[in-house]
Enzyme design. Structure first.
Site, PDB file in Angstrom:
ATOM      1  N   VAL A 115      19.884  -2.008  -3.559  1.00 53.16           N
ATOM      2  CA  VAL A 115      19.812  -1.223  -4.790  1.00 53.16           C
ATOM      3  C   VAL A 115      18.432  -1.356  -5.420  1.00 53.16           C
ATOM      4  CG1 VAL A 115      22.278  -1.527  -5.175  1.00 53.16           C
ATOM      5  CG2 VAL A 115      20.685  -3.084  -6.274  1.00 53.16           C
ATOM      6  N   HIS A 116      18.042  -0.308  -6.156  1.00 52.22           N
ATOM      7  CA  HIS A 116      16.751  -0.357  -6.847  1.00 52.22           C
ATOM      8  C   HIS A 116      16.783   0.337  -8.204  1.00 52.22           C
ATOM      9  CE1 HIS A 116      16.625   3.644  -5.045  1.00 52.22           C
ATOM     10  NE2 HIS A 116      15.657   3.949  -5.896  1.00 52.22           N
ATOM     11  N   ASP A 141      15.861  -4.692  -5.174  1.00 50.40           N
ATOM     12  CA  ASP A 141      14.436  -4.474  -4.937  1.00 50.40           C
ATOM     13  C   ASP A 141      13.616  -5.294  -5.933  1.00 50.40           C
ATOM     14  OD1 ASP A 141      11.839  -3.458  -4.644  1.00 50.40           O
ATOM     15  OD2 ASP A 141      12.520  -1.402  -4.369  1.00 50.40           O
ATOM     16  N   LYS A 143      10.761  -4.881  -6.961  1.00 49.70           N
ATOM     17  CA  LYS A 143       9.877  -4.091  -7.827  1.00 49.70           C
ATOM     18  C   LYS A 143      10.595  -3.592  -9.074  1.00 49.70           C
ATOM     19  CE  LYS A 143       8.645  -0.769  -5.095  1.00 49.70           C
ATOM     20  NZ  LYS A 143       9.778  -0.957  -4.168  1.00 49.70           N
ATOM     21  N   TYR A 173       9.912   2.541   0.792  1.00 48.10           N
ATOM     22  CA  TYR A 173      10.648   3.538   1.563  1.00 48.10           C
ATOM     23  C   TYR A 173       9.950   3.771   2.911  1.00 48.10           C
ATOM     24  CZ  TYR A 173      12.894   7.960   2.786  1.00 48.10           C
ATOM     25  OH  TYR A 173      13.597   8.952   3.433  1.00 48.10           O
ATOM     26  N   GLU A 313      15.499   2.450  11.596  1.00 48.37           N
ATOM     27  CA  GLU A 313      16.058   3.577  12.333  1.00 48.37           C
ATOM     28  C   GLU A 313      15.908   3.413  13.845  1.00 48.37           C
ATOM     29  OE1 GLU A 313      14.308   7.079  10.620  1.00 48.37           O
ATOM     30  OE2 GLU A 313      15.741   7.072   8.952  1.00 48.37           O
ATOM     31  N   ARG A 360      13.850  13.336  -1.704  1.00 45.44           N
ATOM     32  CA  ARG A 360      13.389  12.960  -0.360  1.00 45.44           C
ATOM     33  C   ARG A 360      14.193  13.704   0.716  1.00 45.44           C
ATOM     34  NH1 ARG A 360      12.658   7.240  -2.292  1.00 45.44           N
ATOM     35  NH2 ARG A 360      10.419   6.928  -2.474  1.00 45.44           N
ATOM     36  N   LYS A 383      24.046  11.523  -1.263  1.00 48.19           N
ATOM     37  CA  LYS A 383      23.722  10.566  -2.285  1.00 48.19           C
ATOM     38  C   LYS A 383      24.281  11.079  -3.597  1.00 48.19           C
ATOM     39  CE  LYS A 383      19.401   9.598  -1.849  1.00 48.19           C
ATOM     40  NZ  LYS A 383      17.960   9.227  -1.863  1.00 48.19           N
TER      41      LYS A 383
END
Length: 438
Positions: A115-116, A141, A143, A173, A313, A360, A383
């Site tokens: 989570v961020h 995160d 940040k 990301y 990925e 995105r 999302k």
């Protein structure tokens, strides 16, 4: 005009004015206190009939729903020094705090949540996937703001089976840090005292399309029983620059991204492994998680992947194609629908376009996407944003929770039902003036 007629007209006018006043007053929202409100929707009550019509794609329901959502106002993060009232949260937010069946108790799951942002959306997700016999690791995160980190920590502290990862990455990301975040949680989930059968990774904006019992049955069914689910294929030609060139993470105030350099990677893939490309999301057996953390091939591939683009990925899907890895499926391709996602480049090809908005190149679902979501066979969807599309969030709850309760083998508690009141402060007294704060 005689006096009787004037009296009648005057009374009628007063009656209309009173009715209009009552209507307008009923339409006006009461002010919402700042802080730990965790408001699911914020624009009033929505009957099951409205959500049912939205899932059927009815135009009239879409119009009414859009009007309701315009009344919502996002809330601020908790004020410094505030504390979450866990008792009030658990009592008012419909958490199911009892295992609903022996089948589920015998097949506990471990969740990794990266989570961020957005406490509301995280809490909405948690109460959907929460079961007292499961384990939940939340990676925050590094940040993010101190207020957000503190809020997540307070939320986790309300549950004995939810914890925040002790090691936090500054996630970029498409960078290696995203892969490392999952591994940080895996290190802690691998402790012998924690019981679980499969590990499932989520981001804070996912939502389940299946109940916990349906997930268990899916993982126990053929062909997935004791197998890992990592959909993917041999690395396509157009994806090879991700791993043929050196990439670097860049973090500066207000922005972070991955830079592709001109330098080519000189070392080949370790141990002669063939690279695969697939989804970053998975369902992994406990034995495979131990393999990832201990096997030299997994460690060497991890080290080699540090300067590649979006290594999550290729990492999981490549390891799951090693024949002697626990639960491996060397011949698998895209089987196993972990996520239902509306990608921008797939609009009008695999889906009917995004009715919310894109972030995105991924759709943040709007009201017009509910019909599509109800028809998906994936395990989760991505999302969602509770504050951007509050009615979507509430209808998803009304769609999932009745199915969850219908599968219970224990008596249903009244507080497990999704409540009509959405102020989430004092449910019993229907009073939004009492916050969840102590």
């Amino acid at each position: 005009m005689n006096a009787a007629k004037w009296s009648f007209l005057l009374c009628a006018a007063v009656s209309v004015a009173v009715c209009l006043c009552i209507y307008i007053t009923g339409r006006v929202k009461r002010p919402v206190p700042q802080g730990w409100s965790f408001d699911r929707a914020g624009c009033g009550d929505y009957p099951d009939e409205l959500c049912a019509a939205l899932f059927q794609g009815k135009a009239a329901a879409l119009g009414l729903g859009a009007e309701c959502e315009q009344l919502h106002r996002p809330k601020a993060e908790p004020e410094p020094g505030t504390e979450l009232n866990c008792s009030r949260l658990l009592a008012s937010h419909s958490y199911i705090r009892q295992t609903l069946s022996r089948e589920e108790a015998d097949f506990p799951l471990a969740y990794i949540l990266a989570v961020h942002k957005d406490l509301d959306t995280l809490e909405w997700l948690l109460r959907a996937i929460y079961a007292p016999h499961n384990i939940y690791c939340i990676h925050v995160d590094n940040k993010t703001s101190a207020a957000f980190r503190r809020g997540v920590g307070q939320l986790a502290a309300c549950f004995s089976n939810v914890f925040v990862a002790s090691r936090s990455e500054a996630v970029v990301y498409g960078g290696f840090s995203r892969l490392q975040a999952d591994l940080n949680c895996m290190q802690e989930l691998a402790l012998p005292r924690l019981r679980w059968r499969y590990a499932i990774n989520l981001c804070g904006q996912d939502y389940p399309l299946k109940t916990n019992r349906e997930l268990v049955r899916f993982l126990k069914s053929h062909p997935w029983r004791d197998k890992n689910i990592t959909p993917g294929i041999l690395q396509p030609e157009h994806m090879k620059p991700r791993t043929s060139h050196v990439h670097r993470e860049h973090i500066s105030p207000g922005q972070s991204y991955v830079i592709k350099t001109q330098a080519r990677k000189t070392a080949g893939v370790p141990h002669g492994l063939r690279l695969y490309f697939g989804t970053a999301y998975y369902a992994l057996t406990r034995e495979f998680v131990h393999f990832v953390l201990r096997d030299q091939r997994a460690k060497d591939l991890l080290q080699w992947s540090r300067d590649t683009y979006s290594p999550d990925e290729h990492y999981w899907v490549t390891l799951n194609r090693i024949a002697d890895a626990p639960g491996a499926d060397p011949n698998a391709e895209w089987e196993g629908n972990i996520r239902s996602i509306k990608w921008l480049d797939q609009a009008q090809v695999t889906h009917n376009g995004c009715k919310g908005h894109y972030v995105r190149n991924i759709c943040v679902y709007g009201l017009g996407d509910l019909e599509w979501l109800a028809q998906r066979d994936g395990l989760f969807a991505n999302k969602f944003e509770v504050n951007s599309h509050p009615l979507v969030a509430q209808c998803m709850e009304r769609w999932l929770r009745p199915r969850t309760l219908s599968q219970s083998e224990v008596p249903i508690q009244q507080e497990w039902h999704i409540k009509d009141n959405k102020c989430f402060f004092d449910i019993e007294n229907n009073d939004c003036s009492i916050p969840l704060m102590r």
